[in-house]
Scaffold this motif. Structure first.
Motif, short mmCIF file in Angstrom:
data_model
loop_
_atom_site.label_atom_id
_atom_site.label_comp_id
_atom_site.label_asym_id
_atom_site.label_seq_id
_atom_site.Cartn_x
_atom_site.Cartn_y
_atom_site.Cartn_z
N ARG A 13 0.41 -10.59 -7.49
CA ARG A 13 0.20 -9.21 -7.93
C ARG A 13 -0.96 -8.57 -7.18
O ARG A 13 -0.87 -7.41 -6.75
CB ARG A 13 -0.05 -9.18 -9.44
CG ARG A 13 -0.08 -7.77 -10.03
CD ARG A 13 -0.25 -7.84 -11.54
NE ARG A 13 0.89 -8.39 -12.23
CZ ARG A 13 1.93 -7.68 -12.63
NH1 ARG A 13 1.99 -6.38 -12.36
NH2 ARG A 13 2.92 -8.26 -13.28
N ALA A 14 -2.05 -9.31 -7.02
CA ALA A 14 -3.19 -8.77 -6.29
C ALA A 14 -2.82 -8.48 -4.83
O ALA A 14 -3.26 -7.48 -4.25
CB ALA A 14 -4.37 -9.74 -6.36
N LEU A 15 -1.99 -9.34 -4.24
CA LEU A 15 -1.57 -9.13 -2.85
C LEU A 15 -0.68 -7.90 -2.74
O LEU A 15 -0.81 -7.11 -1.79
CB LEU A 15 -0.86 -10.37 -2.33
CG LEU A 15 -0.32 -10.28 -0.90
CD1 LEU A 15 -1.43 -9.99 0.11
CD2 LEU A 15 0.42 -11.57 -0.53
N VAL A 16 0.24 -7.72 -3.68
CA VAL A 16 1.10 -6.53 -3.66
C VAL A 16 0.23 -5.27 -3.69
O VAL A 16 0.44 -4.33 -2.91
CB VAL A 16 2.08 -6.55 -4.85
CG1 VAL A 16 2.76 -5.18 -5.01
CG2 VAL A 16 3.13 -7.63 -4.65
N ASP A 17 -0.76 -5.24 -4.57
CA ASP A 17 -1.65 -4.09 -4.65
C ASP A 17 -2.36 -3.84 -3.33
O ASP A 17 -2.48 -2.69 -2.87
CB ASP A 17 -2.69 -4.30 -5.76
CG ASP A 17 -2.10 -4.22 -7.16
OD1 ASP A 17 -1.00 -3.65 -7.31
OD2 ASP A 17 -2.75 -4.72 -8.10
N ARG A 18 -2.84 -4.90 -2.71
CA ARG A 18 -3.58 -4.76 -1.46
C ARG A 18 -2.68 -4.26 -0.33
O ARG A 18 -3.08 -3.38 0.46
CB ARG A 18 -4.23 -6.09 -1.07
CG ARG A 18 -5.46 -6.44 -1.89
CD ARG A 18 -6.08 -7.75 -1.47
NE ARG A 18 -7.44 -7.86 -2.00
CZ ARG A 18 -8.51 -7.38 -1.43
NH1 ARG A 18 -8.41 -6.76 -0.24
NH2 ARG A 18 -9.70 -7.50 -1.98
N LEU A 19 -1.50 -4.81 -0.22
CA LEU A 19 -0.60 -4.41 0.87
C LEU A 19 -0.17 -2.95 0.70
O LEU A 19 -0.09 -2.20 1.68
CB LEU A 19 0.61 -5.33 0.91
CG LEU A 19 0.32 -6.78 1.33
CD1 LEU A 19 1.58 -7.63 1.17
CD2 LEU A 19 -0.19 -6.86 2.76
N LEU A 20 0.11 -2.53 -0.53
CA LEU A 20 0.47 -1.13 -0.76
C LEU A 20 -0.70 -0.21 -0.43
O LEU A 20 -0.51 0.86 0.16
CB LEU A 20 0.90 -0.94 -2.21
CG LEU A 20 2.24 -1.58 -2.59
CD1 LEU A 20 2.48 -1.42 -4.09
CD2 LEU A 20 3.39 -0.98 -1.80
N ALA A 21 -1.91 -0.61 -0.80
CA ALA A 21 -3.09 0.20 -0.48
C ALA A 21 -3.29 0.33 1.02
O ALA A 21 -3.82 1.34 1.50
CB ALA A 21 -4.33 -0.40 -1.13
N ALA A 22 -2.84 -0.69 1.77
CA ALA A 22 -2.94 -0.65 3.23
C ALA A 22 -1.78 0.11 3.86
O ALA A 22 -1.69 0.20 5.09
CB ALA A 22 -2.99 -2.08 3.78
N GLY A 23 -0.89 0.63 3.02
CA GLY A 23 0.23 1.42 3.53
C GLY A 23 1.38 0.61 4.08
O GLY A 23 2.20 1.14 4.84
N ARG A 24 1.48 -0.67 3.69
CA ARG A 24 2.55 -1.53 4.19
C ARG A 24 3.69 -1.62 3.18
O ARG A 24 3.46 -1.73 1.98
CB ARG A 24 2.01 -2.92 4.49
CG ARG A 24 0.92 -2.94 5.55
CD ARG A 24 1.38 -2.30 6.86
NE ARG A 24 0.36 -2.32 7.87
CZ ARG A 24 0.27 -3.20 8.86
NH1 ARG A 24 1.18 -4.15 8.96
NH2 ARG A 24 -0.72 -3.15 9.72
#
Length: 276
Positions: A13-24
């Motif tokens: 879940r934390a990784l999903v949040d980070r990747l979305l924040a990075a625009g991926r």
């Protein structure tokens, strides 16, 4: 497109949040999309190994939990264009380890399958997770006494978002192919000290009461399969008075130092206190 298995888990879940924040673009795999409560920006897909096109079509990278790993799944990922797999493995895999330990067997098996898959790979091998302390949450919510085994057992617990931060960099930066990254928190702490830190986070003084490990059972370890509990208890006992491995991998790869257990406890205070 980056595929994330275990997307409702702590690290996933934390990784999903980070990747979305990075625009991926992210495809989050879960066995129950209706209950996943993942961010709107993620493409949430039911994890069905019998429909690999839905899982991997258009994807180039895969974040994999060991429990989800299998040779057929990896072959399907490669056939649909995935080139790089990042595995959340375990720090138990190291020189001199007990290769018969169930946790070692599970993660070593998936690592071997990945090496044999023809995919580029990166293995993340964290030691103790700070989230293991959530096993004490019901006791903390019920009162100020926490019963547990081995008050003086030492570990260097790592924040789940620090693992996710490393995974993000490995997935986005490149240059980590065929690399193994060992991950820990920044400092050693005993079980009793962890309980004290949780108490500070929720504004109460908590007392750790040591339980005889021979009497420890499902009430203390509800998520541990019974056949694994005895081996885990022996592993915990072996850490008493033994300084744990501490690495600087989090800071080296992310530019930020690994967060302390006290910081993790503050981040999770609501899990223990039950109040907003």
């Amino acid at each position: 497109m980056i595929v994330v298995t275990g997307a409702t888990g702590n690290v996933g879940r934390a990784l999903v949040d980070r990747l979305l924040a990075a625009g991926r673009p992210v495809r989050a795999l879960t066995r129950d999309p209706q209950r996943a409560a993942l961010p709107d920006g993620a493409e949430v897909v039911r994890f069905r190994p019998d429909d690999p096109a839905a899982l991997f079509g258009g994807a180039t990278a895969l974040f994999l939990y060991a429990q989800a790993g299998a040779a057929d799944l990896l072959a399907a990922a490669r056939a649909h264009g995935v080139r790089h797999v990042v595995l959340l493995s375990s720090g138990i895999i190291q020189e001199g380890a007990d290769e018969t330990h169930p946790i070692h067997v599970m993660h070593a098996t998936v690592e071997r399958q990945i090496r044999d898959s023809g995919l580029d790979w990166t293995f993340l091998r964290p030691n103790a997770f700070a989230t293991n302390a959530l096993q004490w949450a019901p006791q903390v919510r019920a009162g100020n006494t926490v019963h547990g085994v081995f008050a003086d057992a030492l570990s260097a617990p790592i924040h789940e978002d620090d693992i996710a931060a490393v995974a993000e960099r490995v997935l986005l930066d490149g240059g980590h192919e065929d690399a193994v990254h060992r991950l820990t928190g920044p400092a050693a702490t005993t079980n009793a000290e962890q309980v004290a830190a949780i108490g500070a986070a929720v504004g109460r003084e908590l007392t750790f009461v040591e339980t005889d490990p021979r009497e420890a059972g499902p009430e203390l370890f509800p998520h541990i399969p019974p056949h694994m509990l005895e081996r885990l208890l022996r592993s915990f006992e072996d850490t008493i008075g033994v300084p744990p491995e501490i690495t600087n991998t989090v800071e080296k790869l992310t530019g930020a130092p690994a967060r302390t257990f006290a910081r993790w406890a503050r981040d999770h205070a609501q899990d223990f206190d039950g109040r907003d």
